[in-house]
Design a protein around this motif. Structure first.
Motif, PDB file in Angstrom:
ATOM      1  N   ALA A 189     127.573  44.310  40.907  1.00  0.00           N
ATOM      2  CA  ALA A 189     127.527  42.904  41.317  1.00  0.00           C
ATOM      3  C   ALA A 189     126.480  42.141  40.509  1.00  0.00           C
ATOM      4  O   ALA A 189     126.720  41.023  40.050  1.00  0.00           O
ATOM      5  CB  ALA A 189     127.218  42.808  42.814  1.00  0.00           C
ATOM      6  N   HIS A 190     125.337  42.767  40.296  1.00  0.00           N
ATOM      7  CA  HIS A 190     124.247  42.118  39.560  1.00  0.00           C
ATOM      8  C   HIS A 190     124.610  41.893  38.104  1.00  0.00           C
ATOM      9  O   HIS A 190     124.318  40.831  37.526  1.00  0.00           O
ATOM     10  CB  HIS A 190     122.990  42.980  39.653  1.00  0.00           C
ATOM     11  N   GLU A 191     125.266  42.875  37.495  1.00  0.00           N
ATOM     12  CA  GLU A 191     125.552  42.802  36.063  1.00  0.00           C
ATOM     13  C   GLU A 191     126.833  42.045  35.728  1.00  0.00           C
ATOM     14  O   GLU A 191     126.905  41.368  34.701  1.00  0.00           O
ATOM     15  CB  GLU A 191     125.638  44.219  35.487  1.00  0.00           C
ATOM     16  N   PHE A 192     127.845  42.170  36.583  1.00  0.00           N
ATOM     17  CA  PHE A 192     129.170  41.674  36.209  1.00  0.00           C
ATOM     18  C   PHE A 192     129.703  40.560  37.107  1.00  0.00           C
ATOM     19  O   PHE A 192     130.756  39.999  36.819  1.00  0.00           O
ATOM     20  CB  PHE A 192     130.174  42.831  36.208  1.00  0.00           C
ATOM     21  N   ASP A 193     129.012  40.264  38.187  1.00  0.00           N
ATOM     22  CA  ASP A 193     129.476  39.216  39.099  1.00  0.00           C
ATOM     23  C   ASP A 193     128.493  38.052  39.090  1.00  0.00           C
ATOM     24  O   ASP A 193     127.951  37.663  40.124  1.00  0.00           O
ATOM     25  CB  ASP A 193     129.636  39.787  40.512  1.00  0.00           C
ATOM     26  N   LYS A 194     128.284  37.487  37.919  1.00  0.00           N
ATOM     27  CA  LYS A 194     127.303  36.408  37.774  1.00  0.00           C
ATOM     28  C   LYS A 194     127.693  35.163  38.573  1.00  0.00           C
ATOM     29  O   LYS A 194     126.837  34.364  38.947  1.00  0.00           O
ATOM     30  CB  LYS A 194     127.147  36.043  36.293  1.00  0.00           C
TER      31      LYS A 194
END
Length: 267
Positions: free
Chosen positions: A91-96
């Motif tokens: 979520a942190h890396e790919f769900d900006k």
């Protein structure tokens, strides 16, 4: 990473390590819903590959699945294990844009975290215990509404809970006895990405429909995995020879007076 077999080594981008079980499926669902490409590294549980030296030494020291290795464009990599940690990292890396998560600090974020924590510490753990005793133990022992789990839209908490609800029958539970949970499950099951994720690397073998088949490769697989699981559990049980260390509160749950310490059975 040098000791990892070539065919299991992480590739550039997101790598998900797992095998056919609910927890790795959480990460596949998240990746599919985000629409990101990923490399699924399928481990062989039959030979205990998740306990292999290369996996424990370089990917997950706990010897469990899932684990992810994110090889970034600059050549650096991040390794994360335990399903909740993997989901939060993704979520942190790919769900900006926070499509399936909330920004840290928002009330909804903490609701999401509460439900995700509940899934990994309570719901998922108990479903795992149910499967353990109802499907793998040598001798079986006796003894939500339609809205989404974390709020008014789908989040990582829904992904984590869904795959276990999807496997209810394998744990000895009839989901139809819980109509609200069933309605919630069926709502998510209509989403194309959630339908696709359990097909990687092959059809998910523990879903209610799969475990209900009376013939075919699915049935043979389940018979085989139960045999392996039962043998593993029995071996671990036979290996455990330690006695329970007594404490002063022992026997407090008995109405009759506790016998002298010398008469207490050693369990």
């Amino acid at each position: 990473m040098a000791n990892i077999p070539t065919e299991k080594a992480p590739k550039p981008g997101l790598n998900i390590y797992g095998f056919d079980s609910p927890n790795p499926a959480k990460c596949r669902i998240m990746a599919e819903k985000l629409g990101i490409s990923y490399n699924y590294v399928n481990l062989n549980p039959g030979i205990g590959e998740f306990k292999a030296n290369w996996y424990v030494g370089s990917v997950n020291p706990n010897g469990k699945v899932p684990a992810i290795v994110h090889v970034k464009e600059d050549g650096t990599s991040v390794t994360v294990w335990e399903s909740a940690a993997c989901l939060l990292y993704m979520a942190h890396e790919f769900d900006k844009d926070n499509k399936f998560s909330y920004s840290v600090g928002m009330p909804e974020y903490w609701s999401q975290m509460s439900w995700l924590s509940w899934q990994i510490s309570g719901y998922g753990a108990m479903m795992g215990q149910a499967a353990h005793f109802n499907r793998y133990a040598p001798s079986p022992e006796e003894g939500a509404t339609s809205r989404f789990v974390a709020g008014d839209r789908m989040t990582v908490a829904d992904f984590a809970v869904f795959i276990f609800a999807h496997s209810a029958k394998w744990c000895g539970i009839d989901i139809n006895e819980f109509p609200h949970v069933k309605a919630w499950h069926d709502t998510l099951a209509q989403r194309p990405a959630i339908q696709k994720a359990p097909q990687v690397p092959g059809p998910f073998p523990f879903g209610d429909e799969a475990v209900s088949k009376t013939e075919g490769p699915e049935l043979e697989f389940l018979r085989g995995i139960r045999k392996v699981g039962t043998q593993g559990i029995k071996a671990a049980h036979d290996e455990w020879k330690k006695k329970v260390v007594p404490v002063p509160s022992d026997w407090a749950n008995y109405e009759e007076e506790a016998p002298p310490a010398s008469d207490k059975p050693q369990v």
